[in-house]
Design a protein around this motif. Structure first.
Motif: not given
Length: 303
Positions: A55-56, A63, A61, A52, A190-191, A194
């Motif tokens: 990726r993010r 968010d 996570p 993550n 949502y992802d 995540a």
């Protein structure tokens, strides 16, 4: 193909869970199911942090928001802590093959939970598919036994396997079915990776608490030093808490919870060849028939 994106993700999930169930059965018999549960979640947590981040752009996570965290954390408690606590002990008692067969009960549980929590509606054909799935499981685990009582022959329905192991596997099915629906409720758009990360964090904390309360932390250290068990835990962690859980969430994002859970339940048939080749298990015709009927119940969902 795109129309069945959720179903394809569920099918891949079944393959991943076949690998992870065999890996964790072997490791659990060597070092205990509690140790396996905690270690595999710590490994999965590490993988998610790295994935993550690239990726993010964030290790955790942050968010997700409070409400999403709450639902996904609850899903982690139900699915990982309670569900997997029961399931992994069932692996030790009755083996991965029979445990995963009983886990095919997760679809009707997920469907009923989806109706209660999400308002999802399944067609009569979907419910028939669930009935066929249950029938296939019953063929494998139940048997009729003749008994003589006062010179009178009686028939009694019994089981070929440990009743405790069957109950534990059923508890795993409840955890998976309800956990899937709670995940769908909390995840939304949502992802998925995540969202899986949040579930893993909750599960990791839950098992850490259980191990501290039961004072079994010494067993965890022994497990870490057991190289063959750690190899199996590492393999199972990659295919289970990482790939398996993430693809299961992708599946329920793109199809109904009951349908996704039903496709994931074909593990009992997928697991037969490796169980024979790797573990030298003896599989009789009734067990193969029951597994095929179980998968037939899954196929009915596409009619």
């Amino acid at each position: 193909m795109g129309h069945y994106f959720g179903e394809i993700a569920a099918l891949l999930t079944a393959v991943f869970w076949m690998v992870t169930s065999l890996s964790f059965e072997s490791a659990g018999k060597k070092v205990g199911s509690l140790s396996v549960n905690l270690i595999r979640l710590v490994l999965a947590f590490t993988v998610y942090c790295v994935l993550n981040y690239f990726r993010r752009g964030m290790i955790l996570p942050f968010d997700a928001g409070t409400e999403r965290w709450a639902w996904l954390a609850l899903s982690g408690i139900v699915g990982f802590v309670f569900g997997d606590l029961f399931l992994f002990q069932a692996y030790v008692i009755i083996g991965a093959r029979i445990s995963m067969l009983i886990m095919a009960l997760a679809p009707p549980i997920a469907a009923f939970s989806g109706w209660l929590i999400l308002g999802e509606v399944l067609s009569p054909m979907n419910w028939f598919g669930m009935f066929v799935t249950l029938a296939g499981i019953s063929i494998v685990i139940l048997k009729r036994e003749k008994q003589d009582a006062d010179l009178t022959k009686k028939r009694k329905i019994t089981t070929n396997y440990s009743f405790k192991g069957i109950l534990l596997a059923f508890g795993g099915a409840v955890g998976q079915g309800v956990g899937l629906v709670l995940s769908k409720k909390g995840m939304g758009d949502y992802d998925a990776f995540a969202a899986s990360h949040i579930r893993v964090i909750t599960g990791m904390i839950g098992f850490a608490i259980i191990i501290l309360v039961t004072k079994r932390y010494g067993n965890v250290w022994k497990a870490i030093r057991h190289k063959p068990a750690m190899n199996r835990i590492a393999l199972g962690s990659f295919f289970g808490p990482f790939l398996g859980v993430s693809f299961s969430l992708i599946a329920i994002q793109h199809t109904q919870s009951g349908i996704a859970a039903s496709i994931m339940s074909i593990v009992p048939v997928l697991i037969i060849p490796p169980a024979i080749v790797l573990f030298h298990e003896k599989v009789n015709w009734k067990e193969i028939l029951g597994a095929v009927i179980t998968v037939g119940g899954v196929a009915i969902f596409f009619l």
